[in-house]
Scaffold this motif. Structure first.
Motif, PDB file in Angstrom:
ATOM      1  N   HIS A   1     -32.733  42.227 -23.309  1.00 50.76           N
ATOM      2  CA  HIS A   1     -33.662  42.030 -24.420  1.00 50.76           C
ATOM      3  C   HIS A   1     -34.337  40.679 -24.213  1.00 50.76           C
ATOM      4  O   HIS A   1     -33.665  39.653 -24.107  1.00 50.76           O
ATOM      5  CB  HIS A   1     -32.895  42.053 -25.748  1.00 50.76           C
ATOM      6  N   VAL A   2     -35.673  40.667 -24.142  1.00 53.38           N
ATOM      7  CA  VAL A   2     -36.404  39.446 -23.797  1.00 53.38           C
ATOM      8  C   VAL A   2     -37.064  38.869 -25.048  1.00 53.38           C
ATOM      9  O   VAL A   2     -37.857  39.546 -25.718  1.00 53.38           O
ATOM     10  CB  VAL A   2     -37.462  39.727 -22.721  1.00 53.38           C
ATOM     11  N   ILE A   3     -36.731  37.619 -25.335  1.00 49.35           N
ATOM     12  CA  ILE A   3     -37.293  36.899 -26.479  1.00 49.35           C
ATOM     13  C   ILE A   3     -38.165  35.771 -25.945  1.00 49.35           C
ATOM     14  O   ILE A   3     -37.681  34.891 -25.227  1.00 49.35           O
ATOM     15  CB  ILE A   3     -36.186  36.314 -27.373  1.00 49.35           C
TER      16      ILE A   3
ATOM     17  N   THR B   1     -45.974  39.136 -21.566  1.00 46.92           N
ATOM     18  CA  THR B   1     -46.004  40.575 -21.326  1.00 46.92           C
ATOM     19  C   THR B   1     -44.603  41.130 -21.086  1.00 46.92           C
ATOM     20  O   THR B   1     -44.396  42.344 -21.160  1.00 46.92           O
ATOM     21  CB  THR B   1     -46.895  40.934 -20.128  1.00 46.92           C
ATOM     22  N   ARG B   2     -43.639  40.264 -20.793  1.00 47.98           N
ATOM     23  CA  ARG B   2     -42.251  40.683 -20.585  1.00 47.98           C
ATOM     24  C   ARG B   2     -41.480  40.799 -21.890  1.00 47.98           C
ATOM     25  O   ARG B   2     -40.350  41.297 -21.911  1.00 47.98           O
ATOM     26  CB  ARG B   2     -41.533  39.670 -19.686  1.00 47.98           C
ATOM     27  N   ALA B   3     -42.054  40.319 -22.975  1.00 44.40           N
ATOM     28  CA  ALA B   3     -41.320  40.183 -24.228  1.00 44.40           C
ATOM     29  C   ALA B   3     -41.026  41.513 -24.898  1.00 44.40           C
ATOM     30  O   ALA B   3     -41.824  42.446 -24.875  1.00 44.40           O
ATOM     31  CB  ALA B   3     -42.100  39.291 -25.183  1.00 44.40           C
ATOM     32  N   ASP B   4     -39.839  41.584 -25.494  1.00 42.36           N
ATOM     33  CA  ASP B   4     -39.535  42.609 -26.493  1.00 42.36           C
ATOM     34  C   ASP B   4     -39.764  42.032 -27.884  1.00 42.36           C
ATOM     35  O   ASP B   4     -40.081  42.752 -28.823  1.00 42.36           O
ATOM     36  CB  ASP B   4     -38.080  43.064 -26.364  1.00 42.36           C
ATOM     37  N   LEU B   5     -39.585  40.717 -27.991  1.00 40.94           N
ATOM     38  CA  LEU B   5     -39.753  40.006 -29.254  1.00 40.94           C
ATOM     39  C   LEU B   5     -40.448  38.685 -28.971  1.00 40.94           C
ATOM     40  O   LEU B   5     -40.024  37.927 -28.096  1.00 40.94           O
ATOM     41  CB  LEU B   5     -38.386  39.752 -29.907  1.00 40.94           C
ATOM     42  N   ILE B   6     -41.530  38.411 -29.697  1.00 45.16           N
ATOM     43  CA  ILE B   6     -42.186  37.108 -29.644  1.00 45.16           C
ATOM     44  C   ILE B   6     -41.904  36.392 -30.951  1.00 45.16           C
ATOM     45  O   ILE B   6     -42.114  36.939 -32.038  1.00 45.16           O
ATOM     46  CB  ILE B   6     -43.701  37.243 -29.433  1.00 45.16           C
ATOM     47  N   VAL B   7     -41.409  35.174 -30.840  1.00 46.75           N
ATOM     48  CA  VAL B   7     -41.109  34.351 -32.009  1.00 46.75           C
ATOM     49  C   VAL B   7     -42.059  33.164 -32.006  1.00 46.75           C
ATOM     50  O   VAL B   7     -42.081  32.378 -31.057  1.00 46.75           O
ATOM     51  CB  VAL B   7     -39.656  33.849 -31.984  1.00 46.75           C
ATOM     52  N   THR B   8     -42.847  33.050 -33.059  1.00 47.03           N
ATOM     53  CA  THR B   8     -43.858  31.993 -33.142  1.00 47.03           C
ATOM     54  C   THR B   8     -43.568  31.079 -34.322  1.00 47.03           C
ATOM     55  O   THR B   8     -43.712  31.492 -35.475  1.00 47.03           O
ATOM     56  CB  THR B   8     -45.265  32.596 -33.294  1.00 47.03           C
ATOM     57  N   PRO B   9     -43.166  29.834 -34.055  1.00 47.49           N
ATOM     58  CA  PRO B   9     -42.991  28.882 -35.150  1.00 47.49           C
ATOM     59  C   PRO B   9     -44.337  28.345 -35.615  1.00 47.49           C
ATOM     60  O   PRO B   9     -45.250  28.141 -34.821  1.00 47.49           O
ATOM     61  CB  PRO B   9     -42.144  27.774 -34.515  1.00 47.49           C
ATOM     62  N   LEU B  10     -44.435  28.133 -36.916  1.00 45.34           N
ATOM     63  CA  LEU B  10     -45.681  27.650 -37.506  1.00 45.34           C
ATOM     64  C   LEU B  10     -45.348  26.558 -38.509  1.00 45.34           C
ATOM     65  O   LEU B  10     -44.633  26.793 -39.474  1.00 45.34           O
ATOM     66  CB  LEU B  10     -46.415  28.805 -38.203  1.00 45.34           C
ATOM     67  N   ASN B  11     -45.843  25.350 -38.273  1.00 43.26           N
ATOM     68  CA  ASN B  11     -45.634  24.265 -39.231  1.00 43.26           C
ATOM     69  C   ASN B  11     -46.416  24.526 -40.511  1.00 43.26           C
ATOM     70  O   ASN B  11     -47.363  25.316 -40.537  1.00 43.26           O
ATOM     71  CB  ASN B  11     -46.067  22.928 -38.625  1.00 43.26           C
TER      72      ASN B  11
ATOM     73  N   ILE C   1     -44.160  45.338 -28.582  1.00 39.25           N
ATOM     74  CA  ILE C   1     -43.603  43.995 -28.754  1.00 39.25           C
ATOM     75  C   ILE C   1     -43.530  43.686 -30.238  1.00 39.25           C
ATOM     76  O   ILE C   1     -44.534  43.751 -30.953  1.00 39.25           O
ATOM     77  CB  ILE C   1     -44.471  42.936 -28.051  1.00 39.25           C
ATOM     78  N   ASP C   2     -42.346  43.367 -30.710  1.00 40.69           N
ATOM     79  CA  ASP C   2     -42.169  42.903 -32.084  1.00 40.69           C
ATOM     80  C   ASP C   2     -42.591  41.435 -32.132  1.00 40.69           C
ATOM     81  O   ASP C   2     -42.237  40.647 -31.249  1.00 40.69           O
ATOM     82  CB  ASP C   2     -40.703  43.051 -32.495  1.00 40.69           C
ATOM     83  N   TRP C   3     -43.357  41.058 -33.161  1.00 36.98           N
ATOM     84  CA  TRP C   3     -43.847  39.680 -33.271  1.00 36.98           C
ATOM     85  C   TRP C   3     -43.464  39.134 -34.633  1.00 36.98           C
ATOM     86  O   TRP C   3     -43.791  39.730 -35.663  1.00 36.98           O
ATOM     87  CB  TRP C   3     -45.357  39.662 -33.074  1.00 36.98           C
ATOM     88  N   VAL C   4     -42.753  38.012 -34.631  1.00 39.86           N
ATOM     89  CA  VAL C   4     -42.316  37.373 -35.867  1.00 39.86           C
ATOM     90  C   VAL C   4     -42.860  35.955 -35.917  1.00 39.86           C
ATOM     91  O   VAL C   4     -42.651  35.167 -34.988  1.00 39.86           O
ATOM     92  CB  VAL C   4     -40.784  37.343 -35.989  1.00 39.86           C
TER      93      VAL C   4
END
Length: 275
Positions: free
Chosen positions: A5-7, A123-133, A177-180
């Protein structure tokens, strides 16, 4: 063999807290018994790589045993950063392949900018996690705001990058790709700016397709433990390089909430402050 699982922890703006999130996700998963591999693509700063180097040095010096991730040798990051795109991609693919044989979860920390190697990693991601201030300066990487009405006009640079990554993933391997997007480093006090930001974030989420989750507050403990290579997930009756307080218990719960929002089985056990 099942694929790991790639994050991917990503945001093209620097200073959003990507490395802080990456190391906390990694340590929480390690304590949950997962085989974790890490790849630090911030080739100049290498904060995540340095964190885990600190971890090995501190535990060895203090006679403790803590789980550590697998980390393939990416080489001299400064040299790789100056290489051409094909060389960067080739090195990444080699390291990714080595990591995939050793881990069931791979966490990739990306730089605060648009680079060839970062685009490939997305492009390899199963999940992208993006922090936002808690700032419209950070929001500008995701969406363009009307300066008069503050309404969301269109997706911006990083949203477009994730869209391209999703298309690339679909063509190359299928699936989605799940994006959070995580609201990160929030101040304790409620602010009018935050309410405005939250409203725009919710509208943009529906438009470009991401989920909104809780990040990590701006707590001293997250910075205080970094030089030891530790996070709140590591604190125990034996491992306490700093004094433990109720604030640290709250930080542990915050990490648990983060992991649950990402649908990851990585919640650590409650911290006993009485010992």
């Amino acid at each position: 063999m099942s694929q790991p699982h790639v994050i991917v922890v990503g945001n093209e703006k620097g200073g959003a807290g990507k490395s802080t999130l990456a190391i906390h996700i990694a340590t929480a998963l390690l304590h949950a018994g997962r085989r974790v591999g890490v790849i630090d693509l911030d080739l100049r700063q290498r904060s995540m790589a340095r964190f885990f180097a600190n971890r090995q040095a501190w535990t060895a010096a203090n006679g403790h045993a803590l789980p550590c991730p697998f980390e393939a040798d990416l080489g001299d990051g400064r040299v790789l950063a100056k290489a051409d795109g094909d060389t960067q991609i080739s090195r990444f693919e080699t390291v990714f392949g080595q990591t995939a044989t050793e881990a069931d979860v791979i966490i990739i920390d990306t730089p605060g900018g648009d680079t060839t190697i970062s685009r490939v990693a997305h492009t390899r991601a199963d999940l992208i996690v993006t922090p936002l201030n808690d700032s419209f300066v950070d929001f500008d990487m995701l969406g363009t705001i009307d300066p008069v009405t503050l309404e969301v006009l269109k997706p911006s640079l990083y949203s477009e990058s994730v869209w391209e990554a999703r298309k690339g993933r679909a063509v190359q391997r299928g699936g989605s790709i799940d994006w959070v997007v995580l609201t990160n480093r929030l101040a304790v006090a409620e602010a009018r700016n935050r309410r405005r930001l939250d409203e725009r974030l919710e509208k943009l989420a529906k438009r470009v397709g991401f989920r909104i989750g809780p990040g990590l507050r701006d707590r001293v403990i997250y910075r205080e433990l970094f030089p030891f290579g530790l996070t709140v997930a590591d604190l125990s009756n034996d491992i306490r390089p700093v004094a433990v307080s109720l604030a640290h218990v709250a930080a542990r719960q915050e990490l648990r909430n983060l992991m649950q929002s990402l649908n990851l089985d990585g919640a650590a056990a409650p911290l006993d402050t009485a010992a």
